[in-house]
Scaffold this motif. Structure first.
Motif: not given
Length: 415
Positions: A102-112, A186-188
């Motif tokens: 899921a390029v770009g994040g399957g949950e609609g945001g940045p990835r782990r 996601d940097p967090q």
């Protein structure tokens, strides 16, 4: 049958039994399979010693045989077809990057993201095939995470602190906002992780990164039966499991000496109880690995500190060339001061009952908790060292699958 044939058969049977049979605790599942695997390692090491005497490179035979085993593991499956894999350099350090489908994040945001360091006694191993490749693909797929596995240089070609510096250099490059952004991370939500010697490197890198407030820091550290100190080979777990496959105490001593870049014939020195009481080891350092106060009674059991030797193996010579390396927190993260530990991220520490390194992980978890770090300790009463890499045919163990399942589930919930 001729008498000579009978004699040969008996000798072969005795030889096989000598190499294969190892008394194992009843809690270990499929003991014969583990005995066979351990015997294979012993044969490889014996051949390797012979190669060394003939001038061949150390661990060349072991690594070659390991390649055969991991190839069998690959044939058994484990590939995740949708995971994109690329081999690149991070500031000159080779890494393998796994990106989820899921390029770009399957949950609609940045990835782990997970930065992973493989085990192998700082001397062999790779993420590019076998169990580590399978694990990284699985993490990337199930966690929808970018996984970066570092191909740090290995002993004996290099020694401490090169392995650590390779891992730190790759970590600093990865944690740059621009690099994280290019990978939709996601940097967090960035973890640092590893098993065995890789767990050692992950803990040491986490300490260094956490001491720098100028950039992105790891949010969690996940350590699978990490090796964290090389001063005391007489902890209860070393005493209890010194002959338990697949990491015997003498093998761990050999790996430490290879990491320190010194002759492995010095094993009697590093195994000596007197090492911990060398004049260079201060009382404050000894307190940081004092298992009598850091371990719960159920793990101390009936074991007591080993008596200090007074014979020829008892460190009469005050100069021990590898001791400064063992006292360096970059090689022995358990020796870090409380203030350093308190800055590190929340932790998962997985330990196994039948592992010489069990107490390293338990003591580190206790010291992290005392420093205010949130720690999840997961202990497997039927586990042994290396079991997390033994999840594929022909050497598959249920406890290894449970270790990996719990590891990924924790990352799912905490990263």
């Amino acid at each position: 049958m001729k008498l000579s044939s009978v004699v040969v058969t008996l000798l072969l049977t005795a030889g096989v039994a000598y190499y294969v049979y190892t008394p194992l605790p009843a809690a270990i599942e499929e003991p014969l399979k583990l005995m066979l695997l351990d015997a294979l390692f012993h044969v490889m090491l014996q051949v390797d010693y012979l190669c060394q005497s003939l001038g061949q490179s150390r661990f060349s035979v072991v690594e070659g045989a390991m390649s055969v085993l991991v190839s069998l593991g690959n044939m058994a499956g484990g590939h995740r077809g949708g995971v994109r894999v690329s081999d690149v350099d991070f500031d000159g350090i080779p890494v393998r990057v796994y990106e989820p489908p899921a390029v770009g994040g399957g949950e609609g945001g940045p990835r782990r993201a997970v930065m992973f360091y493989h085990g192998g006694g700082w001397a062999f191993g790779t993420s590019k095939k076998g169990s580590y490749d399978i694990l990284c693909r699985q993490m990337s797929d199930e966690l929808n995470a970018v996984v970066v596995s570092v191909e740090y240089r290995l002993a004996p070609a290099v020694h401490f602190p090169v392995q650590y510096e390779d891992c730190l250099r790759a970590a600093k490059h990865f944690l740059q906002p621009g690099v994280l952004g290019s990978l939709s991370v996601d940097p967090q939500r960035v973890a640092v992780s590893g098993d065995s010697a890789g767990g050692n490197l992950a803990a040491a890198v986490a300490q260094e990164i956490s001491s720098d407030d100028s950039g992105v820091r790891f949010s969690v550290q996940a350590l699978i039966y990490p090796v964290l100190q090389g001063l005391d080979f007489h902890t209860p777990s070393h005493q209890q499991n010194q002959n338990i496959p697949i990491l015997h105490r003498y093998m761990m001593a050999r790996f430490w000496l290879l990491y320190m870049g010194v002759d492995t014939s010095l094993s009697p020195l590093i195994l000596s109880p007197a090492l911990l009481h060398h004049p260079s080891v201060s009382p404050s350092v000894r307190s940081r690995i004092n298992w009598a106060t850091l371990l719960p009674p159920k793990h101390i059991k009936h074991y007591k500190p080993a008596a200090i030797e007074t014979g020829p193996q008892g460190l009469k010579n005050p100069e021990v060339e590898f001791l400064p390396g063992l006292l360096d927190v970059r090689s022995s993260p358990l020796l870090a001061e409380q203030g350093v530990l308190g800055r590190t991220p929340r932790a998962l520490i997985i330990t196994c009952e039948y592992d010489v390194l069990r107490d390293d992980g338990l003591m580190y978890g206790r010291r992290l908790q005392d420093a205010g770090v949130k720690v999840t300790n997961v202990h497997h009463d039927d586990g042994f060292h290396g079991c997390a890499s033994l999840t594929q045919w022909p050497f598959s163990f249920d406890v290894g699958k449970r270790v990996i399942r719990g590891y990924i589930d924790w990352l799912q919930e905490n990263l």
